[in-house]
Design a protein around this motif. Sequence first.
Motif, mmCIF file in Angstrom:
data_model
loop_
_atom_site.group_PDB
_atom_site.id
_atom_site.type_symbol
_atom_site.label_atom_id
_atom_site.label_comp_id
_atom_site.label_asym_id
_atom_site.label_seq_id
_atom_site.Cartn_x
_atom_site.Cartn_y
_atom_site.Cartn_z
ATOM 1 N N TYR A 49 -18.518 -5.965 -9.889
ATOM 2 C CA TYR A 49 -17.249 -6.914 -10.570
ATOM 3 C C TYR A 49 -18.223 -8.311 -11.039
ATOM 4 O O TYR A 49 -17.924 -9.414 -10.483
ATOM 5 N N HIS A 80 0.835 -1.285 0.100
ATOM 6 C CA HIS A 80 0.062 -0.040 -0.106
ATOM 7 C C HIS A 80 0.808 1.192 -0.006
ATOM 8 O O HIS A 80 1.869 1.381 0.911
ATOM 9 N N SER A 104 -8.484 -5.115 -0.938
ATOM 10 C CA SER A 104 -9.678 -4.118 -0.675
ATOM 11 C C SER A 104 -9.913 -3.698 -2.216
ATOM 12 O O SER A 104 -8.936 -3.378 -2.801
ATOM 13 N N SER A 157 -4.082 4.877 4.835
ATOM 14 C CA SER A 157 -4.910 3.845 4.529
ATOM 15 C C SER A 157 -6.128 3.595 5.441
ATOM 16 O O SER A 157 -5.698 3.504 6.904
ATOM 17 N N ASN A 189 -6.467 -1.256 4.854
ATOM 18 C CA ASN A 189 -5.325 -2.202 4.711
ATOM 19 C C ASN A 189 -4.361 -1.923 6.047
ATOM 20 O O ASN A 189 -3.875 -2.905 6.741
ATOM 21 N N LEU A 227 -6.939 -2.759 -4.580
ATOM 22 C CA LEU A 227 -6.863 -2.835 -6.008
ATOM 23 C C LEU A 227 -6.721 -1.543 -6.896
ATOM 24 O O LEU A 227 -7.393 -0.360 -6.188
HETATM 25 C C1 LIG Z 1 -4.631 4.738 -7.970
HETATM 26 C C2 LIG Z 1 -5.954 4.124 -7.717
HETATM 27 C C3 LIG Z 1 -6.474 2.981 -8.355
HETATM 28 C C4 LIG Z 1 -7.549 2.403 -7.710
HETATM 29 N N1 LIG Z 1 -8.227 1.602 -8.765
HETATM 30 C C5 LIG Z 1 -9.335 0.834 -8.255
HETATM 31 C C6 LIG Z 1 -9.837 -0.152 -9.229
HETATM 32 O O1 LIG Z 1 -9.396 -0.487 -10.375
HETATM 33 N N2 LIG Z 1 -10.985 -0.848 -8.639
HETATM 34 C C7 LIG Z 1 -11.366 -0.541 -7.520
HETATM 35 O O2 LIG Z 1 -12.423 -1.080 -7.178
HETATM 36 N N3 LIG Z 1 -10.920 0.250 -6.685
HETATM 37 C C8 LIG Z 1 -9.906 1.062 -6.993
HETATM 38 N N4 LIG Z 1 -9.387 1.993 -6.163
HETATM 39 C C9 LIG Z 1 -9.738 2.310 -4.949
HETATM 40 C C10 LIG Z 1 -9.144 1.420 -3.930
HETATM 41 O O3 LIG Z 1 -9.064 0.141 -4.018
HETATM 42 C C11 LIG Z 1 -9.538 1.660 -2.378
HETATM 43 O O4 LIG Z 1 -9.496 3.000 -2.228
HETATM 44 C C12 LIG Z 1 -8.746 0.744 -1.450
HETATM 45 O O5 LIG Z 1 -9.053 -0.589 -1.493
HETATM 46 C C13 LIG Z 1 -9.155 1.296 -0.023
HETATM 47 O O6 LIG Z 1 -8.237 0.602 0.787
HETATM 48 P P1 LIG Z 1 -7.463 1.598 1.833
HETATM 49 O O7 LIG Z 1 -8.304 2.182 2.925
HETATM 50 O O8 LIG Z 1 -6.477 0.327 2.567
HETATM 51 O O9 LIG Z 1 -6.560 2.539 1.274
HETATM 52 C C14 LIG Z 1 -8.428 2.721 -6.588
HETATM 53 C C15 LIG Z 1 -7.602 3.781 -5.777
HETATM 54 C C16 LIG Z 1 -6.627 4.599 -6.216
HETATM 55 C C17 LIG Z 1 -5.828 5.468 -5.350
#
Ligand SMILES: Cc1cc2nc3c(=O)[nH]c(=O)nc-3n(C[C@H](O)[C@H](O)[C@H](O)COP(=O)(O)O)c2cc1C
Length: 182
Positions: A114, A9, A106, A15, A18, A66
């Motif tokens: 999906y 991450h 996540s 975050s 995660n 993701l």
């Molecule tokens: C650069 C970037 C790309 C992302 N691409 C996707 C994606 O392709 N599909 C999706 O469902 N979420 C996508 N997201 C959302 C992240 O997966 C989500 O914010 C993350 O899983 C949350 O976990 P965290 O709280 O640990 O950051 C993306 C976020 C970022 C910043």
Amino acid sequence: MRTLVIIAHPDLQASRINRSWAEELQAQENVTIHSLYGIYPDGAIDVRREQQLLDSHDRIIFQYPLYWYSTPSLLKQWFDQVLELGWAYGPGGEHLSGKEIGIAISTGGPADSYQPGAYNLFTLHDYTKPIQALAYHVLASYLPPFILNDARNVTDEQLAASRKAYIEHLATAQPVALEIVQ
Ligand SMILES: Cc1cc2nc3c(=O)[nH]c(=O)nc-3n(C[C@H](O)[C@H](O)[C@H](O)COP(=O)(O)O)c2cc1C
């Protein structure tokens, strides 16, 4: 069973999902947490160190949010550099043979996005096929994925439940047969 959780991450402190999972993992015995962006802020991966870490664990979990339907880029770099010919695969490359490989991811998108034809177009099983194939290629077995969808709308209660479910998953998950398309 010694489990290595490789977290990828880019900003674990910022975050929610995660980081919360990582906190829960810290209390577990026999789990080594290895946060790639924290250890390699400059992106210079110590390949030998990573290989030694893999050698000393039986199960490897890649935990990541993701990003663009894939892994954050440092994890892709890690695959490219650490899983060397002659070490992970090919002649003499049997260091991961017999180990278990799994993912904990996540996503921002909700679970029903999906699905074929929904706005994320394909299933998460489809999007994670490179890691399934990677496991197959290095003669490891593949664990069912641990997934938390719809990250923005996860309540504190749901997050707490997912922390427990993640630990339960690590304790009980059994390898699944990978489909082999001829
Ligand atoms: C650069 C970037 C790309 C992302 N691409 C996707 C994606 O392709 N599909 C999706 O469902 N979420 C996508 N997201 C959302 C992240 O997966 C989500 O914010 C993350 O899983 C949350 O976990 P965290 O709280 O640990 O950051 C993306 C976020 C970022 C910043």
